[in-house]
Design a protein around this motif. Structure first.
Motif, PDB file in Angstrom:
ATOM      1  N   PRO A 628      28.539  48.780  43.439  1.00  0.00           N
ATOM      2  CA  PRO A 628      29.082  49.502  42.280  1.00  0.00           C
ATOM      3  C   PRO A 628      30.545  49.160  42.043  1.00  0.00           C
ATOM      4  CG  PRO A 628      27.873  50.984  43.730  1.00  0.00           C
ATOM      5  CD  PRO A 628      28.004  49.698  44.470  1.00  0.00           C
ATOM      6  N   ILE A 629      30.930  49.034  40.790  1.00  0.00           N
ATOM      7  CA  ILE A 629      32.326  48.765  40.451  1.00  0.00           C
ATOM      8  C   ILE A 629      33.009  50.096  40.173  1.00  0.00           C
ATOM      9  CG2 ILE A 629      33.851  47.707  38.745  1.00  0.00           C
ATOM     10  CD1 ILE A 629      31.849  45.420  38.544  1.00  0.00           C
ATOM     11  N   LEU A 630      34.057  50.372  40.929  1.00  0.00           N
ATOM     12  CA  LEU A 630      34.741  51.664  40.879  1.00  0.00           C
ATOM     13  C   LEU A 630      35.961  51.651  39.972  1.00  0.00           C
ATOM     14  CD1 LEU A 630      34.648  52.313  44.738  1.00  0.00           C
ATOM     15  CD2 LEU A 630      32.931  52.952  43.025  1.00  0.00           C
ATOM     16  N   GLY A 631      36.515  50.474  39.722  1.00  0.00           N
ATOM     17  CA  GLY A 631      37.701  50.368  38.882  1.00  0.00           C
ATOM     18  C   GLY A 631      37.749  49.006  38.225  1.00  0.00           C
ATOM     19  N   LEU A 632      38.466  48.902  37.107  1.00  0.00           N
ATOM     20  CA  LEU A 632      38.510  47.654  36.353  1.00  0.00           C
ATOM     21  C   LEU A 632      39.892  47.485  35.738  1.00  0.00           C
ATOM     22  CD1 LEU A 632      36.437  45.398  35.566  1.00  0.00           C
ATOM     23  CD2 LEU A 632      36.116  46.604  33.405  1.00  0.00           C
ATOM     24  N   ASP A 633      40.388  46.261  35.786  1.00  0.00           N
ATOM     25  CA  ASP A 633      41.639  45.926  35.112  1.00  0.00           C
ATOM     26  C   ASP A 633      41.495  44.519  34.541  1.00  0.00           C
ATOM     27  OD1 ASP A 633      44.171  46.267  34.117  1.00  0.00           O
ATOM     28  OD2 ASP A 633      45.217  45.976  36.020  1.00  0.00           O
ATOM     29  N   VAL A 634      42.292  44.223  33.522  1.00  0.00           N
ATOM     30  CA  VAL A 634      42.257  42.919  32.868  1.00  0.00           C
ATOM     31  C   VAL A 634      43.694  42.476  32.650  1.00  0.00           C
ATOM     32  CG1 VAL A 634      41.373  41.603  30.913  1.00  0.00           C
ATOM     33  CG2 VAL A 634      40.149  43.625  31.662  1.00  0.00           C
ATOM     34  N   PRO A 704      41.241  51.983  43.052  1.00  0.00           N
ATOM     35  CA  PRO A 704      41.154  51.020  41.944  1.00  0.00           C
ATOM     36  C   PRO A 704      42.351  50.072  41.926  1.00  0.00           C
ATOM     37  CG  PRO A 704      40.485  53.187  41.194  1.00  0.00           C
ATOM     38  CD  PRO A 704      41.000  53.380  42.596  1.00  0.00           C
ATOM     39  N   ALA A 705      42.059  48.785  42.006  1.00  0.00           N
ATOM     40  CA  ALA A 705      43.110  47.770  42.065  1.00  0.00           C
ATOM     41  C   ALA A 705      43.683  47.521  40.678  1.00  0.00           C
ATOM     42  CB  ALA A 705      42.550  46.478  42.644  1.00  0.00           C
ATOM     43  N   LYS A 706      44.962  47.149  40.632  1.00  0.00           N
ATOM     44  CA  LYS A 706      45.645  46.914  39.355  1.00  0.00           C
ATOM     45  C   LYS A 706      46.539  45.695  39.460  1.00  0.00           C
ATOM     46  CE  LYS A 706      45.777  51.832  38.069  1.00  0.00           C
ATOM     47  NZ  LYS A 706      45.187  52.384  39.303  1.00  0.00           N
ATOM     48  N   PHE A 707      46.651  44.975  38.344  1.00  0.00           N
ATOM     49  CA  PHE A 707      47.658  43.931  38.199  1.00  0.00           C
ATOM     50  C   PHE A 707      49.018  44.581  37.941  1.00  0.00           C
ATOM     51  CE2 PHE A 707      43.904  41.533  36.453  1.00  0.00           C
ATOM     52  CZ  PHE A 707      43.886  40.505  37.397  1.00  0.00           C
ATOM     53  N   ASN A 708      50.088  43.864  38.301  1.00  0.00           N
ATOM     54  CA  ASN A 708      51.378  44.238  37.721  1.00  0.00           C
ATOM     55  C   ASN A 708      51.327  43.914  36.241  1.00  0.00           C
ATOM     56  OD1 ASN A 708      51.549  41.311  38.623  1.00  0.00           O
ATOM     57  ND2 ASN A 708      53.421  41.451  37.389  1.00  0.00           N
ATOM     58  N   THR A 709      52.020  44.673  35.432  1.00  0.00           N
ATOM     59  CA  THR A 709      51.931  44.464  33.986  1.00  0.00           C
ATOM     60  C   THR A 709      53.240  44.798  33.299  1.00  0.00           C
ATOM     61  OG1 THR A 709      50.554  44.896  32.044  1.00  0.00           O
ATOM     62  CG2 THR A 709      51.117  46.798  33.401  1.00  0.00           C
ATOM     63  N   ILE A 719      47.623  45.192  43.374  1.00  0.00           N
ATOM     64  CA  ILE A 719      47.885  46.269  44.347  1.00  0.00           C
ATOM     65  C   ILE A 719      46.660  47.156  44.475  1.00  0.00           C
ATOM     66  CG2 ILE A 719      48.844  47.927  42.704  1.00  0.00           C
ATOM     67  CD1 ILE A 719      50.264  47.170  46.207  1.00  0.00           C
ATOM     68  N   THR A 720      46.359  47.553  45.692  1.00  0.00           N
ATOM     69  CA  THR A 720      45.308  48.527  45.974  1.00  0.00           C
ATOM     70  C   THR A 720      45.652  49.189  47.303  1.00  0.00           C
ATOM     71  OG1 THR A 720      42.917  48.867  46.193  1.00  0.00           O
ATOM     72  CG2 THR A 720      43.812  46.871  47.155  1.00  0.00           C
ATOM     73  N   ALA A 721      44.774  50.078  47.758  1.00  0.00           N
ATOM     74  CA  ALA A 721      45.022  50.769  49.023  1.00  0.00           C
ATOM     75  C   ALA A 721      43.693  51.138  49.653  1.00  0.00           C
ATOM     76  CB  ALA A 721      45.873  52.027  48.801  1.00  0.00           C
TER      77      ALA A 721
END
Length: 825
Positions: A628-634, A704-709, A719-721
């Motif tokens: 399952p995908i728990l988070g999404l970023d683009v 949920p992982a995120k790009f710097n933006t 970044i994630t944890a």
């Protein structure tokens, strides 16, 4: 015994300052790599001093080797390195002039006196390859008595760290456990003595850098007593005390197989915690992948006379295939929660390929409950590629560079520990902060338009200002989040909106409604009914930077629909003309948008759909790996899609290469039938997973992982944890195939939420259960035994922009008054 205790009193004293306990004023520091193809011996400091230093933490000491400059040498080096603008000057200086090591038994610190009379100190390089050691070769002017004093102090420091009590309670027998008899003789540091460089022959396991030079035979001999080869005359013959048992768990009886999906021969290695290396267990085993029930699969490793290992196949094994070394690395979890790492090494590439397809198809079938043979070959290749390294052709090759944030450095503005309370002048009355409520911090919304972050804590929201010096300053507290009818609630999801003036909230148990909070007034002013029958699973801005504008609309998803929400329309707020609803239940779970408004939607099935606009079919459908995908970023430009699963991230390149759609994104044009986006599965290495689990007792579970933006800012980091660790992937290093392209930082509590400060990849905002702080990414370190265990002891010594240690609370790091979510919040 009187002499021993007297020396301890002389060396250690009773103060709490970071004093030098004992020093060897002159010598040379080498890094010796007897097994590595990088080169045998490297002279790090031609002139250096070695000392043992007390830290601000009780029972914690450091071994410090510092360069000693000749006249004018420091200025010359500074001129040579002054052009490097990519590395912080403080880090560069610390790295150039000083090496610091936590005095722990894992170093296997030892001393020898060689035939010519030279005294040599040696200890393991825990962040290097197997067999790498640091060597401090003392100058001939150093007396034997001073070396003896140094060695004794090192043993006493290790005793205090291990048992957390004064060394005056230690007997001679207690200290003998820090004499490491099973270590080989210290290798010569001079390049004159370099042996022939090892080659990466697939016929010799000793050539693989992952493998320990201490084979299983040697380890068995070591258990019987000290080794006989040329140890120093100073080493006593008393055997070392028995250490904790890190041996492999016993294998279970394999269940009956319905179908064998792969059976290949190879070598079996086990990750040994004390040595930090994979140790050969058997040079010829059979690794069998089989189906044992309805969507249940099993991996069994055996020899004719022994069952070595048997585990169910699932995503928890964290499988990693390494074609360079023809190896497969994976985890085993036992019923008591312990984690272990194993490595299988095969004789050639075809053998590895056959095993990889069998294992991957079993894993895919287990997660998707569908036969592997029923999916298209292009989708099979996509899944197989996800378990290999993604190295892109359009990425420029880069030379080896030093990791940022590896070395510690001091902030001039911070001279020591500071209180976490607002009354900083009342240091003597300082007490531990304990929240008055039972809530914990849950999520973060980072402002784009204004330098503010909003932290949700139960039915309260804390507002924090980002200061120019990259601190978090507590601004205000929204103490009660209530519906317009006065019903108190705890927001489950939040999103900044309308130039960061509004906060869109969702209430648990009421999926068909959203609420608008006016942040200028600090209260909920609108209740929006989205639809009578279509719930809101999650929502996202109309485009990546829409929250910086007056754009009133935003996007939402249900389990099988994607739609626009417009608060301006009367009645329900879902725009029917921009609704894409699927007949089948796709189980959508996450949503993200690009700067142009392209849309990515992910599901609990693990697949991803890419749209260029609402109301139409997806341009590209990215197959599921099964999790399952728990988070999404683009990324803002739409090239990179980042999905978060429980124990790995999935990075997908959406740029098409070749064919009629060359240069187009998967959002704009469909991929050709014979091609799919390039995936990259980002996971912690199995040995790091084992160490994380060993430290925390918990499996990996990413936030949920995120790009710097930022507007006009290129995405460079992720970044994630998981648990108490924040993890930052360097995107460039990922794409150029660098080994272990991530840095970590451990906290004392689990990380609840994390995100980059807008417009930079240098600062990360982190929410712990009762604290919020902004951490400079130079505080993140390479994952080593020391950094995974937690680098808490240096917190008081080095200045941190947000957290500093305190000698009065050695196990807990503290926050400054502007950084902590204090009791009013």
């Amino acid at each position: 015994m009187f002499v021993l205790r007297g020396a301890a009193k002389l060396l250690f004293g009773s103060g709490n300052n970071q004093e030098t306990l004992v020093e060897l004023p002159q010598g040379q520091l080498y890094l010796v790599r007897p097994l590595s193809p990088k080169g045998y011996s490297e002279l790090l400091f031609k002139d250096a001093s070695a000392r043992i230093r007390r830290t601000a933490q009780d029972f914690q000491y450091q071994l410090v080797v510092q360069r000693v400059y000749e006249e004018g040498e420091a200025e010359l080096l500074a001129e040579e390195e002054g052009e490097d603008a990519d590395i912080d000057a403080d880090i560069l200086a610390a790295e150039r002039d000083e090496k610091t090591f936590l005095l722990d038994e894992a170093l296997h610190f030892r001393v020898e006196q060689r035939e010519g009379g030279d005294h040599v100190l040696a200890w393991r390089d825990l962040s290097g390859d197997v067999g790498d050691v640091y060597e401090f070769v003392c100058d001939t002017a150093i007396s034997s008595s001073l070396v003896d004093q140094f060695e004794l102090a090192a043993k006493q420091c290790q005793y205090e760290r291990k048992y957390r009590k004064p060394n005056t309670l230690a007997t001679e027998e207690d200290l003998q456990q820090f004499e490491f008899f099973d270590e080989p003789p210290i290798p010569q540091a001079s390049p004159i003595h370099s042996p022939a460089l090892l080659t990466r022959s697939i016929d010799s396991i000793d050539a693989m850098p992952l493998h320990s030079a201490n084979t299983s035979v040697k380890r068995e001999n070591a258990a019987a007593g000290p080794s006989t080869p040329a140890k120093s005359a100073r080493v006593k013959s008393t055997p070392a005390k028995k250490e904790r048992n890190y041996s492999p768990p016993k294998a279970t009886v394999p269940p009956e197989a319905r179908e064998v999906m792969a059976a290949e021969k190879g070598e079996l290695h086990f990750y040994d915690f004390p040595s930090g290396a994979f140790v050969l267990q058997a040079d010829s085993v059979t690794a069998t992948v089989s189906e044992i029930g309805n969507w249940k699969y099993w991996l069994q490793v055996s020899t004719p006379d022994r069952e070595w290992l048997g585990i169910p196949i699932s995503s928890e094994i964290n499988s990693v295939f390494n074609p360079e070394y023809l190896s497969f690395i994976f985890n085993q979890f036992t019923a008591d929660g312990s984690a272990y790492s194993w490595l299988l090494r095969f004789k050639d590439q075809p053998t590895l390929d056959r095993f990889q397809e069998g294992l991957t198809s079993a894993l895919w079938e287990q997660q998707n409950e569908m036969k592997w043979a029923k999916i298209k070959e292009t989708e099979q290749n996509y899944v197989l590629d996800a378990f290999n390294d993604l190295v892109l052709e359009d990425q420029p090759a880069e030379e080896e560079e030093e990791e940022e944030g590896e070395e510690e450095f001091e902030d001039a503005e911070d001279n020591g520990p500071q209180s976490e309370h607002y009354d900083t002048d009342e240091e003597e009355d300082d007490v531990e902060y304990k929240p008055k409520d039972t809530d914990t911090n849950k999520s973060i919304a980072v402002g784009y338009k204004h330098d503010r972050s909003f932290v949700v804590r139960g039915s309260k929201i804390g507002v924090f200002k980002h200061t120019p010096s990259n601190h978090l300053e507590f601004s205000t507290n929204i103490s009660k989040v209530e519906t317009p009818k006065g019903e108190l609630f705890s927001p489950t999801k939040v999103m900044l909106h309308n130039e960061d003036r509004n906060l869109v909230l969702q209430k648990d148990g009421d999926p068909n409604k959203l609420y608008r909070m006016d942040l200028e007034y600090g209260k909920v002013v609108d209740e929006w009914k989205v639809h009578d029958d279509i719930p809101v699973v999650t929502f996202a801005p109309e485009n990546k930077f829409a929250q910086m504008t007056h754009e009133p609309t935003f996007l939402g998803i249900s389990r099988n629909a994607l739609y626009r929400i417009d608060p301006r329309v009367s009645g329900t707020k879902l725009v029917d003309s921009q609704l894409k609803q699927y007949a089948s239940k796709n189980d959508f779970s996450a949503l993200a948008t690009t700067e142009k408004g392209y849309i990515a939607v992910a599901s609990n099935k693990g697949d991803i759909r890419l749209f260029d606009r609402l109301g139409i079919n997806a341009k590209t459908h990215i197959p599921a790996l099964g999790e399952p995908i728990l988070g999404l970023d683009v990324s803002a430009d739409g090239r990179w899609v980042l999905a978060t699963c429980r124990n790995y991230l999935l990075l997908v390149d959406a740029l098409q290469k070749g064919g009629k759609n060359d240069g187009k994104l998967g959002f704009e044009k469909s991929f050709a039938a014979d091609s799919k986006p390039q995936p990259r599965r980002l996971a912690l290495t199995p040995e790091h997973v084992a160490q994380f689990t060993h430290e925390t007792g918990k499996p990996v579970n990413f936030t949920p992982a995120k790009f710097n933006t930022g507007t006009g800012t290129e995405e460079t980091s992720i970044i994630t944890a998981t648990g108490p660790y924040i993890i930052e992937w360097n995107l460039r290093k990922v794409l150029t195939g660098r080994k272990t392209p991530y840095l970590i930082k451990r906290y004392t509590d689990d990380v609840k939420a994390d995100d980059f400060k807008f417009g930079t990849d240098k600062n990360v905002i982190v929410a712990l259960p009762h604290e919020v702080n902004m951490v400079d990414h130079t505080r993140l370190k390479k994952p080593t035994r020391e950094s995974i265990a937690g680098d808490f002891l240096n917190a008081a010594r080095r200045g941190s922009s947000n957290r500093v240690g305190s000698p009065r609370t050695p196990a807990v790091q503290r926050l400054r008054r502007e950084d902590i979510v204090n009791s009013p919040y």
